[in-house]
Write an enzyme that holds these catalytic residues in place. Structure first.
Site, PDB file in Angstrom:
ATOM      1  N   GLN A  70       0.827  -1.210   0.000  1.00 54.70           N
ATOM      2  CA  GLN A  70       0.000   0.000   0.000  1.00 54.70           C
ATOM      3  C   GLN A  70       0.863   1.262   0.000  1.00 54.70           C
ATOM      4  O   GLN A  70       0.423   2.329  -0.387  1.00 54.70           O
ATOM      5  CB  GLN A  70      -0.957  -0.079   1.203  1.00 54.70           C
ATOM      6  CG  GLN A  70      -1.585   1.205   1.679  1.00 54.70           C
ATOM      7  CD  GLN A  70      -0.841   1.777   2.892  1.00 54.70           C
ATOM      8  OE1 GLN A  70       0.253   1.356   3.223  1.00 54.70           O
ATOM      9  NE2 GLN A  70      -1.471   2.753   3.547  1.00 54.70           N
ATOM     10  N   ASP A 128      11.384   2.396  11.936  1.00 53.40           N
ATOM     11  CA  ASP A 128      10.065   2.567  12.552  1.00 53.40           C
ATOM     12  C   ASP A 128      10.079   2.442  14.069  1.00 53.40           C
ATOM     13  O   ASP A 128       9.038   2.213  14.674  1.00 53.40           O
ATOM     14  CB  ASP A 128       9.077   1.556  11.933  1.00 53.40           C
ATOM     15  CG  ASP A 128       9.524   0.124  12.174  1.00 53.40           C
ATOM     16  OD1 ASP A 128      10.585  -0.079  12.812  1.00 53.40           O
ATOM     17  OD2 ASP A 128       8.820  -0.802  11.723  1.00 53.40           O
ATOM     18  N   CYS A 171      21.913  17.656  17.811  1.00 54.97           N
ATOM     19  CA  CYS A 171      21.949  16.266  17.348  1.00 54.97           C
ATOM     20  C   CYS A 171      20.528  15.712  17.474  1.00 54.97           C
ATOM     21  O   CYS A 171      19.623  16.387  17.968  1.00 54.97           O
ATOM     22  CB  CYS A 171      22.953  15.437  18.154  1.00 54.97           C
ATOM     23  SG  CYS A 171      22.385  14.924  19.789  1.00 54.97           S
ATOM     24  N   CYS A 174      19.166  15.831  20.897  1.00 55.40           N
ATOM     25  CA  CYS A 174      18.745  17.163  21.364  1.00 55.40           C
ATOM     26  C   CYS A 174      17.243  17.334  21.130  1.00 55.40           C
ATOM     27  O   CYS A 174      16.558  18.008  21.889  1.00 55.40           O
ATOM     28  CB  CYS A 174      19.477  18.270  20.606  1.00 55.40           C
ATOM     29  SG  CYS A 174      21.208  18.495  21.033  1.00 55.40           S
ATOM     30  N   CYS A 187       2.883   1.313  13.416  1.00 50.15           N
ATOM     31  CA  CYS A 187       2.244   1.552  12.125  1.00 50.15           C
ATOM     32  C   CYS A 187       1.114   0.552  11.858  1.00 50.15           C
ATOM     33  O   CYS A 187       0.077   0.884  11.312  1.00 50.15           O
ATOM     34  CB  CYS A 187       3.329   1.439  11.079  1.00 50.15           C
ATOM     35  SG  CYS A 187       2.914   2.053   9.507  1.00 50.15           S
ATOM     36  N   CYS A 244      21.847  17.846  26.630  1.00 56.57           N
ATOM     37  CA  CYS A 244      21.613  16.664  25.788  1.00 56.57           C
ATOM     38  C   CYS A 244      22.567  15.532  26.149  1.00 56.57           C
ATOM     39  O   CYS A 244      23.788  15.724  26.156  1.00 56.57           O
ATOM     40  CB  CYS A 244      21.793  17.039  24.328  1.00 56.57           C
ATOM     41  SG  CYS A 244      21.845  15.616  23.232  1.00 56.57           S
TER      42      CYS A 244
HETATM   43 ZN   LIG Z   1      22.556  16.646  21.316  1.00 56.54          ZN
END
Ligand SMILES: [Zn+2]
Length: 254
Positions: A70, A128, A171, A174, A187, A244
């Site tokens: 699909q 995914d 990144c 982050c 999904c 981060c």
């Molecule tokens: Zn980062």
């Protein structure tokens, strides 16, 4: 140098001043890793192959299922039951035999990502799940490899380009932090509009090409958000997160 056949095949790229013969040569010598030959990977791989990318590494451990067709336009009914990485190679060879496909029929994870990606120039992640996305993003950061990351929901899509090792640039972590996969949301259960994956996957291929042959405005540090229910596309500037964990891990390495 481009052959007469290549000059003809890529004429519509070569005539663009932003790409030209030199840009086409760069594409033809580029090595791109694509994570996931699914809804995003399918159109991305087709456009990268059509664009004459020299080598495409297709990393996917799944087989083609009827319910994939699909949206996963790389495959046809006859491919059901075949390994996606292998079927992708067949499709690319039909479209452009000048492209070398390296099918990797395996799951990329934190333990093998550096090895699987290290020969590539750019990585396109259309996987995914967060476990894969984080493994790919962390490896791309370590390898100083631009990451084009694309994702879709039922009617929405996101696209970002990450070069987190550059001063001031975020990144992938982050943006997302350290998310966990929600087994209730995937999904198969939520559904996704096929043409939406085609749109975001095609834009991801465009960003790979822009990374290899810089033109226009750099997408690194920005995030495209597409809402197909209201048909609105927005682009946000992503700040670097000072706390981060991805960027901190990097700066702690001696
Ligand atoms: Zn980062």
């Amino acid at each position: 140098m481009l052959t007469d056949d290549q000059l003809d095949r890529y004429a519509r790229h070569i005539v663009l001043k932003e790409i030209g013969g030199a840009g086409q040569v760069r594409l033809s010598s580029a090595d791109v890793a694509v994570i996931g030959a699914g809804g995003i990977g399918s159109p991305a791989i087709l456009y990268l192959a059509a664009a004459g990318i020299g080598t495409i590494r297709v990393i996917d451990d799944d087989v083609v299922a009827l319910s994939n067709l699909q949206r996963q336009v790389l495959f046809g009914s006859g491919d059901v039951g075949t390994a996606k990485a292998e079927a992708a190679m067949t499709a690319v060879t039909r479209l452009n035999p000048g492209v070398k496909v390296i099918p990797i029929n395996a799951r990329i994870d934190a333990a093998n990502a550096d090895l699987m990606l290290r020969e590539a120039d750019v990585v396109l992640d259309g996987s995914d799940n967060f476990a894969t996305r984080l493994a790919v993003a962390d490896a791309a950061y370590r390898l100083r490899m631009p990451l084009v990351s694309a994702a879709v929901g039922p009617f929405e899509g996101q696209l970002g380009v990450y070069r987190g090792w550059e001063a001031g640039r975020p990144c992938y972590r982050c943006l997302v932090g350290a998310p966990q996969d929600d087994p209730e949301r995937n999904c198969a259960e939520t559904g996704v509009l096929g043409a939406l994956t085609g749109t975001i996957g095609s834009l991801a291929a465009l960003e790979v090409i822009r990374t290899l042959v810089p033109f226009g405005e750099d997408m690194a540090g920005r995030l495209l958000i597409a809402d197909l229910l209201s048909m609105r596309f927005r682009t946000l500037t992503l700040p670097k997160d000072p706390a981060c964990p991805g960027c901190m891990a990097e700066t702690c390495v001696p």
